[in-house]
Design a protein around this motif. Structure first.
Motif, mmCIF file in Angstrom:
data_model
loop_
_atom_site.group_PDB
_atom_site.id
_atom_site.type_symbol
_atom_site.label_atom_id
_atom_site.label_comp_id
_atom_site.label_asym_id
_atom_site.label_seq_id
_atom_site.Cartn_x
_atom_site.Cartn_y
_atom_site.Cartn_z
ATOM 1 N N VAL A 197 0.837 -1.209 0.000
ATOM 2 C CA VAL A 197 0.000 0.000 0.000
ATOM 3 C C VAL A 197 0.866 1.250 0.000
ATOM 4 O O VAL A 197 0.566 2.234 -0.695
ATOM 5 C CB VAL A 197 -0.944 -0.012 1.218
ATOM 6 C CG1 VAL A 197 -1.689 1.321 1.346
ATOM 7 C CG2 VAL A 197 -1.946 -1.153 1.110
ATOM 8 N N ALA A 198 1.965 1.234 0.762
ATOM 9 C CA ALA A 198 2.872 2.377 0.783
ATOM 10 C C ALA A 198 3.477 2.622 -0.595
ATOM 11 O O ALA A 198 3.585 3.777 -1.048
ATOM 12 C CB ALA A 198 3.975 2.154 1.818
ATOM 13 N N ALA A 199 3.883 1.551 -1.267
ATOM 14 C CA ALA A 199 4.438 1.694 -2.613
ATOM 15 C C ALA A 199 3.397 2.253 -3.574
ATOM 16 O O ALA A 199 3.700 3.125 -4.411
ATOM 17 C CB ALA A 199 4.949 0.347 -3.112
ATOM 18 N N LEU A 200 2.162 1.778 -3.476
ATOM 19 C CA LEU A 200 1.085 2.282 -4.331
ATOM 20 C C LEU A 200 0.806 3.757 -4.029
ATOM 21 O O LEU A 200 0.582 4.558 -4.950
ATOM 22 C CB LEU A 200 -0.171 1.437 -4.112
ATOM 23 C CG LEU A 200 -1.381 1.764 -5.002
ATOM 24 C CD1 LEU A 200 -1.018 1.590 -6.476
ATOM 25 C CD2 LEU A 200 -2.567 0.877 -4.635
ATOM 26 N N ALA A 201 0.826 4.134 -2.752
ATOM 27 C CA ALA A 201 0.611 5.531 -2.384
ATOM 28 C C ALA A 201 1.709 6.422 -2.945
ATOM 29 O O ALA A 201 1.437 7.528 -3.440
ATOM 30 C CB ALA A 201 0.548 5.653 -0.861
ATOM 31 N N MET A 202 2.952 5.957 -2.885
ATOM 32 C CA MET A 202 4.064 6.727 -3.436
ATOM 33 C C MET A 202 3.923 6.887 -4.943
ATOM 34 O O MET A 202 4.075 7.994 -5.483
ATOM 35 C CB MET A 202 5.391 6.035 -3.097
ATOM 36 C CG MET A 202 6.622 6.620 -3.770
ATOM 37 S SD MET A 202 7.204 8.147 -3.044
ATOM 38 C CE MET A 202 8.205 7.548 -1.692
ATOM 39 N N ARG A 203 3.583 5.817 -5.634
ATOM 40 C CA ARG A 203 3.466 5.856 -7.099
ATOM 41 C C ARG A 203 2.333 6.762 -7.558
ATOM 42 O O ARG A 203 2.404 7.352 -8.636
ATOM 43 C CB ARG A 203 3.227 4.443 -7.640
ATOM 44 C CG ARG A 203 4.352 3.462 -7.405
ATOM 45 C CD ARG A 203 5.519 3.641 -8.324
ATOM 46 N NE ARG A 203 5.214 3.330 -9.713
ATOM 47 C CZ ARG A 203 6.111 3.319 -10.687
ATOM 48 N NH1 ARG A 203 7.372 3.617 -10.431
ATOM 49 N NH2 ARG A 203 5.769 3.019 -11.931
ATOM 50 N N THR A 204 1.285 6.874 -6.750
ATOM 51 C CA THR A 204 0.112 7.664 -7.157
ATOM 52 C C THR A 204 0.088 9.044 -6.512
ATOM 53 O O THR A 204 -0.917 9.760 -6.620
ATOM 54 C CB THR A 204 -1.179 6.906 -6.795
ATOM 55 O OG1 THR A 204 -1.191 6.619 -5.393
ATOM 56 C CG2 THR A 204 -1.281 5.612 -7.588
ATOM 57 N N GLY A 205 1.171 9.430 -5.841
ATOM 58 C CA GLY A 205 1.279 10.783 -5.314
ATOM 59 C C GLY A 205 0.476 11.056 -4.067
ATOM 60 O O GLY A 205 0.192 12.223 -3.759
#
Length: 593
Positions: free
Chosen positions: A418-426
């Motif tokens: 989830v953290a990686a997805l949050a980073m990728r989507t700003g």
């Protein structure tokens, strides 16, 4: 996919609202950081078995001092370390006194000073940086600092670097505040100067000149930038230096008591290395060793360290950014060019500044956003990658996962994904909260669940578990041949680290004792017994383990010397039944030395 992004949007809103609430309520923020530190550090403090070498040497030395009621002579198995300051022993002795006689046998007792200091370091960093960073940035910085693996490790072990964390944070944050103070504030900063010098003194009492070197490297780097030192008057050196000396003096007094002239037994090179801190490398570190440790140890903040460093460099005309840059770069240059201390014990000194720089990069113009040049790992790579890491660790150790291990690994994998997805989507708010939560859980799970679960990695506790029933019938000493790590002494008692000559004497003489022999030493035991016209009693159990420090597998055989038939209540558990014959030949090259 729409549902996924809707969930991420809700997580972003909730994370932002929580951060804003914490920023608006300082008491709530302090409580949240306290809880974060406890969740991160406490499981390792309580559940991690004694970690060999440095930790066990300190803990055993403090335990022996308690037993002797001797608060000056810190020795391990008769060896005195001239270069190790006395402060860490006093803190650990104090913990043993407070927690009582029974607790003096537990490794947890000697970790308490590190735990308390680690928690206070997180809170002190937040409190001292609030006026300069602002409320929300200070919370983010303290949170990122708290969950870094190296900081968490040092707050969980009985080593001087744990309490030293507090001295580092207080000294450097006070120095930062003093440099950034306006001339009109000069009369109101005496308390910061007192904090600075007191932290220097306690740092020396704990780990020699580690903290003064850090502060000096920052001051030198600042001088390179602005070519002035007039601001140092704010440090009040006329009374500050005597304060530092008064606090640090016990170390020198103790050394003078034992050495006559303090450190007289050390060469000039040894003295210079000793003054840099208690831990010393036996070899020169390869280039960029400290850089690599700095980046890997600063996770998750390392993902935004490039824009963070870029930001404080671009804004170096501002006092705050300039100090942060000089703090990081000045000490980094010292480590790479001069230091002889292991990276694991040094790079944490840069983490408060790196965390503050990361908070500045994330929180710009009143809102959180993912800065350009952040390392955005694909979530579809993080998911299998995290699972693979846990699988490899368990596979290499030959350990079957328990339900707790599976559940913990799954939750950590989810948070990292989830953290990686949050980073990728700003979604910066969501990234901050899930990254800090994910690494807090990762650290507590690794130190408190995963590592203790890999029982093969802890030979001394595993031997102690195997012989526990046997101790009901055999009251004599325990001796181990073939495993020469300090944990043998801490877990099994003094003189447990012995040799086959001693064990053969017990066997031939019929002494009431327990002998534990690693298979590679069995042929030597047979020769020693033959010379004494004796023979080994039957094996009553075996233990398989792995010496992590040496990187080799171990197989121990257990003997009860001088005892007759064992009572049923004294028999070793079936889990430790012998599954292989005693080797008849010795392979010197394969020995785990």
């Amino acid at each position: 996919m729409t549902s996924l992004f809707s969930t991420m949007d809700r997580l972003e809103r909730d994370s932002g609202a929580l951060l804003n609430r914490l920023a608006a309520q300082p008491r709530l923020a302090a409580a949240a950081l306290l809880l974060l530190a406890l969740v991160t550090y406490l499981p390792g403090v309580l559940l991690l078995p004694p970690v060999d070498r440095t930790e066990v040497v300190y803990a055993q030395s403090s335990r022996d001092m308690l037993k002797r009621s001797d608060y000056l002579d810190a020795t391990f198995e008769g060896e005195r370390f001239q270069f190790r300051p006395i402060g860490i022993y006093w803190l650990q002795i104090g913990a043993g006194k407070v927690l009582g006689h029974k607790a003096q046998h537990w490794i947890t007792t000697y970790r308490v000073p590190s735990l308390v200091a680690g928690i206070l370091a997180v809170l002190a960093m937040w409190a001292l940086l609030r006026p300069l960073l602002g409320e929300r940035r200070a919370i983010i910085a303290a949170g990122l600092f708290a969950v870094t693996p190296i900081v968490a490790l040092q707050a969980s072990l009985s080593i001087p670097e744990g309490p030293l964390l507090l001295s580092i944070v207080v000294a450097q944050c006070a120095l930062l505040r003093l440099y950034c103070a306006l001339p009109a504030d000069n009369r109101n900063v005496a308390w910061l100067a007192a904090l600075f010098w007191a932290a220097q003194g306690f740092g020396i009492l704990l780990n020699a000149l580690a903290v003064p070197i850090l502060s000096l490297s920052t001051i030198v780097a600042l001088y390179v930038f602005d070519r002035r030192l007039d601001w140092l008057k704010r440090l009040r050196p006329l009374w500050g230096v005597p304060l530092m000396v008064a606090i640090a003096a016990p170390w020198i007094i103790v050394r003078a008591h034992f050495d006559g002239v303090p450190f007289s037994g050390l060469s000039f090179g040894e003295l210079i290395r000793a003054l840099g801190g208690a831990q010393d490398m036996k070899w020169k570190a390869a280039p960029l060793t400290f850089t690599l440790a700095m980046l890997l140890g600063f996770m998750p903040g390392a993902l935004v360290i490039v824009p963070a460093l870029q930001g404080i460099w671009r804004n170096r005309e501002q006092a705050l950014a300039r100090v942060l840059f000089c703090w990081i770069v000045g000490y980094w240059l010292y480590l790479e060019l001069i230091a002889s201390k292991p990276a694991l014990y040094t790079v944490q000194a840069m983490f408060p500044a790196m965390a503050a720089a990361a908070a500045l990069a994330l929180d710009r113009d009143g809102r959180l956003s993912i800065p350009p040049l952040s390392l955005k790992l694909p979530w579809w790579l993080v998911l299998p990658g995290t699972i693979a890491i846990f699988a490899v660790v368990l596979g290499v150790s030959g350990t079957m996962p328990s339900a707790a291990v599976v559940m913990g690994a799954a939750l950590i994998t989810l948070l990292f994904t989830v953290a990686a997805l949050a980073m990728r989507t700003g979604r910066a708010n969501a990234w901050v909260m899930t990254s800090i939560a994910g690494f807090a859980l990762f650290v507590s799970f690794t130190f408190g669940v995963l590592m203790p679960h890999i029982q093969m990695a802890w030979p001394a506790p595993r031997i102690a578990e195997a012989i526990a029933p046997l101790r009901r019938c055999v009251t004599g000493p325990v001796g181990v041949a073939g495993f020469r790590e300090p944990s043998t002494t801490f877990v099994l008692g003094h003189n447990a680290d012995t040799n086959v000559e001693t064990l053969s004497g017990w066997m031939a003489g019929g002494d009431d004792a327990i002998a534990v022999v690693e298979d590679r030493w069995q042929p030597n035991l047979a020769k020693a017994l033959e010379a004494r016209s004796g023979k080994a009693p039957p094996r009553i159990g075996c233990v398989e383990a792995f010496n992590v420090m040496r990187g080799c597998k171990l197989n121990f055989s257990i003997y009860a010397t001088g005892s007759g038939p064992l009572d049923a209540n004294c028999k070793i558990d079936e889990r430790f039944a012998c599954k292989h014959p005693v080797p008849a030949t010795s392979d010197e090259a394969s020995r785990c030395r």
